[in-house]
Design an enzyme around this catalytic site. Sequence first.
Site, PDB file in Angstrom:
ATOM      1  N   ASP A  29      -1.043   4.196   1.108  1.00 12.95           N
ATOM      2  CA  ASP A  29      -1.135   5.653   1.050  1.00 12.95           C
ATOM      3  C   ASP A  29      -0.601   6.278   2.335  1.00 12.95           C
ATOM      4  OD1 ASP A  29      -2.513   5.119  -1.346  1.00 12.95           O
ATOM      5  OD2 ASP A  29      -4.404   4.991  -0.262  1.00 12.95           O
ATOM      6  N   GLY A  72       3.603  -5.480   1.195  1.00 12.15           N
ATOM      7  CA  GLY A  72       2.563  -6.001   2.072  1.00 12.15           C
ATOM      8  C   GLY A  72       3.121  -6.419   3.417  1.00 12.15           C
TER       9      GLY A  72
END
Length: 315
Positions: free
Chosen positions: A252, A222
């Site tokens: 992704d 993150g």
Amino acid sequence: MIVTVTPNPSLDRTYEVPALDRGEVVRATGERVDPGGKGVNVSRAVAAAGRRTVAVLPLGGAPGALVADLLDAQGIEVAPVPIAGATRSNIALAEADGVLTKINAPGPELSATERELLLDTVRSQSPGADWIACCGSLPRGLAPSWYAELVARAHAAGARIALDTSGPALLQALRERPDVVKPNAEELAGAVGRPLATVGDAVKAAEELRELGARTVLASLGADGQLLVTGEGTWFGAARVDAVRSNVGAGDASLAGFLVVGGAGPGALASAVAHGAAAVRLPGSVMPTPDDLEPSAVAVTAEVPADRPLREPAP
């Protein structure tokens, strides 16, 4: 050329809202409709980078037809597997402060015939592929061992596999030695069965995945950055992001960025970090183009800050 496999694709509607107040009428300030699913997003990011990609995915009903049309409009080749059920529709609510609320539908149940047709379609699209990226959750009708079977078949055909999934599907696939696995911090914690509080904890967890069979681990942490753990070494990468608009599909985009430059080494990690950082600055699940990247904001080092606490510890 990169082939992506998305067993449980979706039609994604993203609404930008000032704030989410339960029980109140919330007026959206922006709206997008995108083809969704982790593998679909990887294909979209690969296409945005100017590379050829083929998206293999089961499609059914009106939502499935719209997913195919949207992908075609983005220049993505689609290898559809017709199914009796309707492709799922998901909703994401993106608040102005960057908080994202997602509502994901379960999706259709695939029959035994549809399950085998999906594997056959991957096989038919594999020749000439630099990578096969297998991504996302498994729909009803596919056992946790399905990804393991796909990895085994792909390796037998000489293809390299990047796998982005979690839970039992990830653990069972590891025995077939996927070339790259890309967990986020929560998925990494789930795979090793313990919480992760520091970057060092994440490194140890990634090393355990390699012991279980993964050849390379690309872990998204993150806002804390990304890790690349291989047999040749470990690297940590991070980027400066001034404002987060939406983190839908950022992981992704990172995987696509990693694969389009070869899928190995610190240079590929830098590309992954740049693509992920660019994705969070864009609305909804928009994938970044080369013009959106800021390579100068990316730092990659072999001196991993093991003691650094994760801002979002993984349970």
